[in-house]
Design a protein around this motif. Sequence first.
Motif, PDB file in Angstrom:
ATOM      1  N   TRP A 116       0.835  -1.213   0.000  1.00 38.50           N
ATOM      2  CA  TRP A 116       0.000   0.000   0.000  1.00 38.50           C
ATOM      3  C   TRP A 116       0.863   1.255   0.000  1.00 38.50           C
ATOM      4  O   TRP A 116       0.536   2.243  -0.654  1.00 38.50           O
ATOM      5  CB  TRP A 116      -0.968   0.015   1.189  1.00 38.50           C
ATOM      6  N   GLU A 117       1.976   1.211   0.748  1.00 41.50           N
ATOM      7  CA  GLU A 117       2.899   2.368   0.741  1.00 41.50           C
ATOM      8  C   GLU A 117       3.380   2.652  -0.677  1.00 41.50           C
ATOM      9  O   GLU A 117       3.458   3.800  -1.097  1.00 41.50           O
ATOM     10  CB  GLU A 117       4.113   2.096   1.632  1.00 41.50           C
ATOM     11  N   LYS A 122       2.097   8.388 -11.705  1.00 41.98           N
ATOM     12  CA  LYS A 122       0.689   8.033 -11.890  1.00 41.98           C
ATOM     13  C   LYS A 122       0.325   8.089 -13.366  1.00 41.98           C
ATOM     14  O   LYS A 122      -0.332   7.200 -13.898  1.00 41.98           O
ATOM     15  CB  LYS A 122      -0.191   9.000 -11.085  1.00 41.98           C
ATOM     16  N   GLN A 161       0.508   9.142  -5.815  1.00 43.47           N
ATOM     17  CA  GLN A 161       0.592  10.541  -5.372  1.00 43.47           C
ATOM     18  C   GLN A 161       1.646  11.322  -6.132  1.00 43.47           C
ATOM     19  O   GLN A 161       1.736  12.539  -5.995  1.00 43.47           O
ATOM     20  CB  GLN A 161       0.846  10.601  -3.856  1.00 43.47           C
ATOM     21  N   ARG A 210       0.499   4.047  -2.829  1.00 41.78           N
ATOM     22  CA  ARG A 210       0.286   5.470  -2.499  1.00 41.78           C
ATOM     23  C   ARG A 210       1.383   6.356  -3.063  1.00 41.78           C
ATOM     24  O   ARG A 210       1.110   7.394  -3.671  1.00 41.78           O
ATOM     25  CB  ARG A 210       0.195   5.670  -0.975  1.00 41.78           C
TER      26      ARG A 210
END
Length: 131
Positions: free
Chosen positions: A69-70, A82, A77, A73
């Motif tokens: 998850w880190e 992205k 972010q 993210r």
Amino acid sequence: GGPDALYAEMNTCVRSQQFDRAVFLYALAGSYTWFDANRIGTQYAKMAHGKRLGEALALLSEREVSLFWENIRATMQDPSKKNQICEKVKLAGMPTHSVDYMRVEKSSGVIDKPREEYQWNMAVNNYLLCK
């Protein structure tokens, strides 16, 4: 392969700490299930979308999940990272697998919408919040 094969490969990558590949597979598999759920448009299909990821993550240790998850993210972010993921997923193209895994009954009369390029791009944009 379909979403289940992608999620299985994603887990393999998480375990070997190949997080860039894992994040891509997470994005691709989720975009596939999002696209499929929207083509069928039932409540069950929308549930199946979320359930697939949950079942895959349940096979990892807590530590692996939190590291993953880190990485997700951190990737999502960072606008340029992205954007790269969004482009890669779109380039991978629409899924070609059957959408039957999204149906309560495999023979149900719900007709799935045809696969269309603009719907694929829209699904990726909506799922990954590309725009």
